[in-house]
Design an enzyme around this catalytic site. Structure first.
Site, PDB file in Angstrom:
ATOM      1  N   GLU A 109      -3.651  18.231 -16.686  1.00 47.68           N
ATOM      2  CA  GLU A 109      -4.989  18.357 -15.240  1.00 47.68           C
ATOM      3  C   GLU A 109      -5.044  17.001 -14.300  1.00 47.68           C
ATOM      4  O   GLU A 109      -5.024  16.239 -15.068  1.00 47.68           O
ATOM      5  CB  GLU A 109      -6.040  18.375 -16.321  1.00 47.68           C
ATOM      6  CG  GLU A 109      -5.718  19.847 -16.847  1.00 47.68           C
ATOM      7  CD  GLU A 109      -6.578  19.954 -18.326  1.00 47.68           C
ATOM      8  OE1 GLU A 109      -7.005  19.145 -18.944  1.00 47.68           O
ATOM      9  OE2 GLU A 109      -6.891  20.947 -19.372  1.00 47.68           O
ATOM     10  N   ASN A 114      -7.176  14.575  -6.169  1.00 46.67           N
ATOM     11  CA  ASN A 114      -6.062  13.336  -6.324  1.00 46.67           C
ATOM     12  C   ASN A 114      -4.839  13.954  -5.979  1.00 46.67           C
ATOM     13  O   ASN A 114      -3.731  13.958  -6.688  1.00 46.67           O
ATOM     14  CB  ASN A 114      -5.973  13.203  -7.583  1.00 46.67           C
ATOM     15  CG  ASN A 114      -5.321  12.116  -7.895  1.00 46.67           C
ATOM     16  OD1 ASN A 114      -4.929  11.382  -7.381  1.00 46.67           O
ATOM     17  ND2 ASN A 114      -5.355  11.491  -8.671  1.00 46.67           N
ATOM     18  N   TYR A 121       3.887  13.607  -8.627  1.00 47.20           N
ATOM     19  CA  TYR A 121       3.898  15.144  -9.695  1.00 47.20           C
ATOM     20  C   TYR A 121       4.743  16.445  -9.427  1.00 47.20           C
ATOM     21  O   TYR A 121       5.824  16.491 -10.301  1.00 47.20           O
ATOM     22  CB  TYR A 121       2.819  16.007 -10.307  1.00 47.20           C
ATOM     23  CG  TYR A 121       1.831  14.894 -11.408  1.00 47.20           C
ATOM     24  CD1 TYR A 121       2.647  14.051 -12.659  1.00 47.20           C
ATOM     25  CD2 TYR A 121       0.561  14.450 -11.300  1.00 47.20           C
ATOM     26  CE1 TYR A 121       2.117  13.361 -13.345  1.00 47.20           C
ATOM     27  CE2 TYR A 121      -0.054  14.419 -12.198  1.00 47.20           C
ATOM     28  CZ  TYR A 121       0.659  13.329 -12.795  1.00 47.20           C
ATOM     29  OH  TYR A 121      -0.039  12.548 -14.011  1.00 47.20           O
TER      30      TYR A 121
HETATM   31  C1  LIG Z   1      -0.700   8.951  -8.866  1.00 51.43           C
HETATM   32  C2  LIG Z   1      -0.023   6.997  -8.995  1.00 51.43           C
HETATM   33  C3  LIG Z   1      -0.554   6.888 -10.515  1.00 51.43           C
HETATM   34  C4  LIG Z   1       0.888   7.245  -8.502  1.00 51.43           C
HETATM   35  O1  LIG Z   1       1.715   5.909  -8.486  1.00 51.43           O
HETATM   36  P1  LIG Z   1       2.551   5.479  -7.485  1.00 51.43           P
HETATM   37  O2  LIG Z   1       3.355   4.318  -8.076  1.00 51.43           O
HETATM   38  O3  LIG Z   1       2.036   4.483  -6.688  1.00 51.43           O
HETATM   39  O4  LIG Z   1       3.659   6.742  -7.203  1.00 51.43           O
HETATM   40  P2  LIG Z   1       5.130   6.243  -6.626  1.00 51.43           P
HETATM   41  O5  LIG Z   1       5.354   5.006  -5.847  1.00 51.43           O
HETATM   42  O6  LIG Z   1       6.418   6.107  -7.866  1.00 51.43           O
HETATM   43  O7  LIG Z   1       5.504   7.336  -5.344  1.00 51.43           O
HETATM   44  C5  LIG Z   1       5.996   8.322  -5.980  1.00 51.43           C
HETATM   45  C6  LIG Z   1       5.939   9.692  -5.164  1.00 51.43           C
HETATM   46  O8  LIG Z   1       4.436  10.225  -5.121  1.00 51.43           O
HETATM   47  C7  LIG Z   1       3.874  10.898  -4.470  1.00 51.43           C
HETATM   48  N1  LIG Z   1       2.767   9.526  -3.729  1.00 51.43           N
HETATM   49  C8  LIG Z   1       2.417   8.345  -4.435  1.00 51.43           C
HETATM   50  N2  LIG Z   1       1.000   7.966  -3.615  1.00 51.43           N
HETATM   51  C9  LIG Z   1       1.316   8.726  -2.690  1.00 51.43           C
HETATM   52  C10 LIG Z   1       0.062   8.987  -1.695  1.00 51.43           C
HETATM   53  N3  LIG Z   1      -0.951   7.948  -2.103  1.00 51.43           N
HETATM   54  N4  LIG Z   1       0.037   9.660  -0.707  1.00 51.43           N
HETATM   55  C11 LIG Z   1       0.561  10.551  -1.365  1.00 51.43           C
HETATM   56  N5  LIG Z   1       2.119  10.744  -1.791  1.00 51.43           N
HETATM   57  C12 LIG Z   1       1.479  10.108  -3.066  1.00 51.43           C
HETATM   58  C13 LIG Z   1       5.065  10.483  -3.050  1.00 51.43           C
HETATM   59  O9  LIG Z   1       6.193  11.239  -3.460  1.00 51.43           O
HETATM   60  C14 LIG Z   1       5.640   9.526  -3.673  1.00 51.43           C
HETATM   61  O10 LIG Z   1       6.598   9.115  -3.624  1.00 51.43           O
HETATM   62  P3  LIG Z   1       7.770   8.402  -1.850  1.00 51.43           P
HETATM   63  O11 LIG Z   1       6.865   7.392  -1.771  1.00 51.43           O
HETATM   64  O12 LIG Z   1       8.809   8.838  -2.186  1.00 51.43           O
HETATM   65  O13 LIG Z   1       7.275   9.334  -0.671  1.00 51.43           O
HETATM   66  C15 LIG Z   1      -0.819   6.284  -8.394  1.00 51.43           C
HETATM   67  O14 LIG Z   1      -1.123   6.739  -7.225  1.00 51.43           O
HETATM   68  C16 LIG Z   1      -2.255   5.616  -9.571  1.00 51.43           C
HETATM   69  O15 LIG Z   1      -2.458   5.088  -9.510  1.00 51.43           O
HETATM   70  N6  LIG Z   1      -3.793   6.513  -8.936  1.00 51.43           N
HETATM   71  C17 LIG Z   1      -4.464   6.070  -9.542  1.00 51.43           C
HETATM   72  C18 LIG Z   1      -5.122   6.741 -10.812  1.00 51.43           C
HETATM   73  C19 LIG Z   1      -4.450   8.618 -11.093  1.00 51.43           C
HETATM   74  O16 LIG Z   1      -5.166   8.371 -10.405  1.00 51.43           O
HETATM   75  N7  LIG Z   1      -3.948   8.631 -12.175  1.00 51.43           N
HETATM   76  C20 LIG Z   1      -3.887   9.707 -12.028  1.00 51.43           C
HETATM   77  C21 LIG Z   1      -4.258  10.983 -12.942  1.00 51.43           C
HETATM   78  S1  LIG Z   1      -3.963  12.405 -13.344  1.00 51.43           S
END
Ligand SMILES: CC(C)(COP(=O)(O)OP(=O)(O)OC[C@H]1O[C@@H](n2cnc3c(N)ncnc32)[C@H](O)[C@@H]1OP(=O)(O)O)[C@@H](O)C(=O)NCCC(=O)NCCS
Length: 153
Positions: A109, A114, A121
């Protein structure tokens, strides 16, 4: 950077990272300690850590493990490490383990607002299968239910 199974010593670092992260799911200390209790529901917890410095944790992912289906309960990457592929690496490794364990699907979920998590995902192949109205509090918001069939990996 090494992605490995979490160990009990990681718990304070996992909690610290979670507490710094507004959009993460927030658990109590007891819930984190239960990760390693044999009586607790089966879970997989992976961490992204420095290969030679266990005191530095850059991210983690936790999933609850059913026989056929796993549920991702939390994923966090430290703010200064975001957009370097770590979230995708953590989730990808979890999907690999699920597939190796004969699991047929993984779901989760996520808050509708977000977008970073939703894009992550989607990139991994999850699709929206439903919505829980007003599922979250503070602020109230719908949850989107996302799912991936492991057979499409
Ligand atoms: C969600 C989260 C885990 C992503 O981690 P991350 O290491 O930055 O993600 P990645 O670098 O592996 O990104 C993979 C893809 O996700 C998408 N993505 C990640 N962050 C993004 C952003 N801020 N905006 C848009 N797309 C995004 C992109 O498609 C990205 O691919 P790209 O960089 O080639 O465009 C991170 O933003 C986070 O920790 N957020 C806070 C915690 C949270 O909300 N967790 C989810 C709870 S359900």
């Amino acid at each position: 950077m090494l992605i490995r199974n979490a160990i009990p010593d990681d718990v304070p670092l996992i909690r610290a990272l979670e507490q710094q992260t507004e959009t993460a799911a927030h658990w109590s200390a007891r819930e984190y300690d239960a990760l390693f209790s044999p009586e607790a529901p089966a879970r997989v917890a992976l961490t992204a850590a420095d290969e030679d410095d266990n005191s530095q944790l850059h991210g983690f992912i936790i999933a609850r493990c059913g026989i056929d289906e796993w549920e991702i309960e939390n994923v966090v990457v430290a703010e200064h490490q975001r957009r370097h592929g770590l979230g995708a690496a953590l989730a990808g490794k979890l999907l690999e383990q699920a597939r190796a364990g004969g699991v047929t699907s993984v779901l989760l979920e996520v808050r509708e607002s977000n977008l970073a998590a939703r894009r992550l995902y989607e990139k991994l192949g999850f699709s929206e299968i439903g919505r829980r109205r007003d599922y979250y509090r503070e602020p109230p918001e719908d949850a989107l239910i996302l799912k991936i069939s492991i057979s499409v990996l």
